[in-house]
Design an enzyme around this catalytic site. Structure first.
Site, short mmCIF file in Angstrom:
data_model
loop_
_atom_site.label_atom_id
_atom_site.label_comp_id
_atom_site.label_asym_id
_atom_site.label_seq_id
_atom_site.Cartn_x
_atom_site.Cartn_y
_atom_site.Cartn_z
N ASP A 1 -30.81 54.08 8.75
CA ASP A 1 -30.45 53.15 7.70
C ASP A 1 -31.58 52.20 7.33
O ASP A 1 -31.36 51.14 6.75
CB ASP A 1 -29.22 52.34 8.10
N ASP B 1 -46.87 70.37 -27.08
CA ASP B 1 -47.17 71.71 -27.55
C ASP B 1 -46.20 72.05 -28.68
O ASP B 1 -45.13 71.46 -28.80
CB ASP B 1 -47.03 72.70 -26.40
N THR C 1 -45.15 75.68 -30.02
CA THR C 1 -44.24 76.81 -29.84
C THR C 1 -43.47 76.70 -28.54
O THR C 1 -44.06 76.59 -27.46
CB THR C 1 -45.03 78.13 -29.87
#
Length: 684
Positions: free
Chosen positions: A15, A389, A391
């Site tokens: 913890d 980009d 395409t």
């Protein structure tokens, strides 16, 4: 390293980030363990083993430190943390308080007993872990408690221990909630599936499914595994892990994710990946890997905390041993020194960054953003440019036939001939020809492809080809048409028969519907978008105009090397995020400040990127989430350092004592954890 067997364990009782470092150091020294990585955020240990059975020794070593190593998937339910000891200490503390009202002579003994019972589990863990970490919080609390008992502050000693144990229970609960939220995606999978067989439909447990099985998904049910639709149509909601609120139509041939919800309609899905190895499992794996890679902020805080604790301990020694020589009041200064011991623990500070990073990674996984490291999440908040980009990123990456210009033949004849040639080619433009509406393909044979030129076949006894116009000797009227169509931004293919041009086929890649809104969102976030493409300038300008880009934001005719150089330049001018999806984008993705890959792209692009996007619409969410996470990191650090600083000063001035010092540590830890959990519920 890849040859070693990797085992994943849960570490119960983990913890605190300081605890994770302690366990990791101990596991690294176990014979047969080549490498150990322990993540506080995920609560898991990753052991690279070279000796079979080394995990048994690892379990023994971790148990000696006061933690438990359990196989992944072996879950324990119930109240977490040292709640039994907290109840025992609290009960004795209450009894001592009541005794002080009615039997004052017994009260000191009651407080001493409450303190000793409460400090016992802490002292045991402190002794077990002393070699790995002599300055653990357990050690400091034990020393402060015993010191308080020695100077006669029994009530405060008992209260300190009780508050610390309650704080540990609250911390364990908060951390467990954060971890459950981080991995809640796996709960989206249904418990059963409706598998089709010859006799009809059978209901089977999810684990019984195998690759290739056909399953029916009725309305209102979740898809049990990743697969492809073989029958039916439906509206499928994927908001839980794509962040898209609206359902998407799915039909034959479409892929669906395990865990997505069929709202309307019914589907028959062919299973392509086992449920435990599907997309949701991949997202969890990426989240876990991200939490193992520290951000720059985490490294800075870790370095500071390693210096902070010894410095405060030296200050405590100075207050206890040196100041009494000049000011007297030895017991008073010793009391201050004991309070400083409690303030010396850097737990809240160490947790402040990984807790926020873990919540940010977990929220991203449910918003369609897969961060591969905390460093990527951190760096994304500081970039200035977004290079995209064309395409497959801003467009669907699937060109469609939009126009046919013929020379001496009918459109129907030209299409029938072109489809005959296209049947033997895998080129994207050939696929667009095959899928175009119109006449059927004429019978064809002797298919062949000429690199750099086009595809050919024999149709009706004559050689017919689909070729690049610029690679062919064109008559003036055809050349004029090529130039005109190219200026409109079309991709072109020339249909020839026995060398004679018959038609020009114009194709267009459809922009993504969300592209314009995504670019507008990026601008609202103060980012500058840039289109990087290898296409002709006319084609790039046509797309840019359609989706709202300005001419100065378009860079056309770029080779992969040109893209790489431009990304390097932008990285030096304020940082750049590169978004791509193809193999030729991989170098630029790797070189950018942060590389982001659309998940529909190639494997090379995804491996080179720092962040995976399930859709282009997730891009603005990635930036917003990164900025929100870093804001929470700054808030957490301010909370942790501020509370420590205030109580450090107030303790030196004699305004606060032991139990406020415990609240400063436990309270700060709960606060930074709760503040981090806000990210899991935030809107991005």
């Amino acid at each position: 390293m890849d040859a070693h067997r990797v085992r994943v364990f849960r570490v119960e009782g983990l913890d605190c980030a300081d605890c994770a470092l302690k366990v990791e150091k101990a596991l690294s020294e176990v014979p047969g363990v080549v490498q150990a990585q322990v993540s506080f955020a995920s609560g898991k240990a990753y052991l690279h083993l070279e000796v079979p059975g080394a995990e048994k020794e690892a379990e023994r070593v971790v148990s000696a430190l006061g933690y438990r190593l359990k196989p992944e998937g072996d879950t324990t339910r119930g109240v977490l943390g040292p709640w039994r000891w907290a109840l025992a200490s609290g009960g004795l503390l209450l009894a001592a308080f009541l005794a002080s009202l009615f039997l004052p002579g017994l009260a000191p003994w009651g407080y001493r007993l409450a303190a000793l019972v409460g400090v016992f589990p802490l002292a045991r863990r402190a002794v077990a872990a002393f070699r790995q970490n002599p300055f653990s919080m357990q050690t400091l609390v034990t020393l402060a408690t015993l010191g308080a008992l020695l100077i006669g502050a029994e009530a405060e000693a008992a209260l300190v221990v009780f508050l610390f144990l309650v704080g540990e229970v609250l911390e364990a609960y908060s951390v467990a909630q954060a971890r459950r939220s981080l991995y809640a995606l796996s709960e989206l999978l249904p418990r059963r599936a409706y598998r089709l067989k010859e006799g009809g439909v059978e209901e089977v447990p999810l684990k019984a499914l195998r690759v290739g099985d056909l399953v029916r998904v009725p309305p209102g049910e979740r898809v049990p595994a990743d697969g492809v639709v073989v029958s039916g149509q439906a509206s499928v909601e994927e908001a839980a892990f794509t962040g898209e609120p609206l359902p998407r139509p799915k039909g034959i041939g479409d892929r669906v994710y395990g865990g997505s919800l069929v709202q309307e309609g019914s589907l028959v899905v062919k299973v392509e990946r086992h449920p435990e190895e599907g997309f949701l499992a991949e997202m969890e794996r990426l989240a876990e890997e991200a939490l193992l890679k520290k951000s720059q902020a985490e490294r800075v805080v870790d370095a500071f905390s390693r210096r902070y604790t010894p410095a405060v301990l030296l200050l405590a020694g100075f207050v206890a041993l040196v100041l009494p020589l000049f000011q007297g009041d030895f017991l008073g200064h010793l009391y201050k020194a004991l309070a400083l011991l409690l303030i010396a623990c850097p737990c809240a500070l160490v947790v402040s960054v990984p807790a926020a990073i873990a919540a940010g990674v977990g929220r991203g996984a449910r918003a369609g953003v897969l961060f591969k490291s905390g460093a990527a999440l951190e760096r994304l908040a500081g970039v200035r440019y977004v290079a995209l980009d064309k395409t497959g990123t801003l467009t669907l990456g699937k060109p469609t036939l939009v126009r046919v210009v013929t020379f001496g033949v009918s459109t129907e004849e030209a299409l029938a001939l072109a489809k005959g040639v296209a049947e033997g080619s895998s080129h994207p433009l050939a696929r667009a020809v095959r899928e175009a509406s119109g006449p059927k393909a004429l019978p064809s044979e002797e298919h062949r492809a000429v690199p750099g030129l086009g595809a050919f076949a024999r149709v009706e006894g004559k050689e017919v080809g689909l070729v690049r116009p610029e690679a062919w000797d064109l008559p003036p009227e055809v050349e004029a048409q090529v130039k005109a169509l190219a200026e409109e931004g079309f991709s072109l293919s020339l249909l020839v028969r026995e060398g004679v041009p018959l038609a020009l086929l114009a194709f267009q890649d459809t922009p993504r519907l969300e592209a314009r809104e995504v670019l507008a969102e990026l601008r609202r976030l103060g980012l500058k978008p840039l289109l990087l493409t290898g296409d002709r300038e006319t084609s790039a300008l046509a797309l840019g105009t359609a989706i709202g880009l300005f001419p100065e934001e378009i860079r056309a005719g770029l080779s992969p090397v040109d893209k790489l150089r431009l990304v390097e330049e932008l990285a030096g001018r304020g940082g750049v995020a590169m978004v791509g999806d193809g193999v030729n984008d991989a170098p630029a993705l790797a070189k950018a400040t942060v590389g982001l890959a659309v998940a529909e792209g190639t494997e090379a692009a995804l491996q080179s990127a720092d962040v995976g996007l399930l859709s282009l619409a997730a891009l603005p969410r990635a930036f917003r989430l990164s900025r929100m996470t870093m804001a929470v990191v700054r808030q957490n650090i301010a909370l942790a350092v501020g509370l420590k600083g205030v109580f450090l000063l107030s303790t030196l001035l004699g305004l606060t004592g032991l139990w406020p010092a415990v609240l400063a540590d436990s309270g700060a830890l709960v606060l930074v954890t709760a503040n981090s959990l806000r990210l899991l519920r935030s809107r991005v």
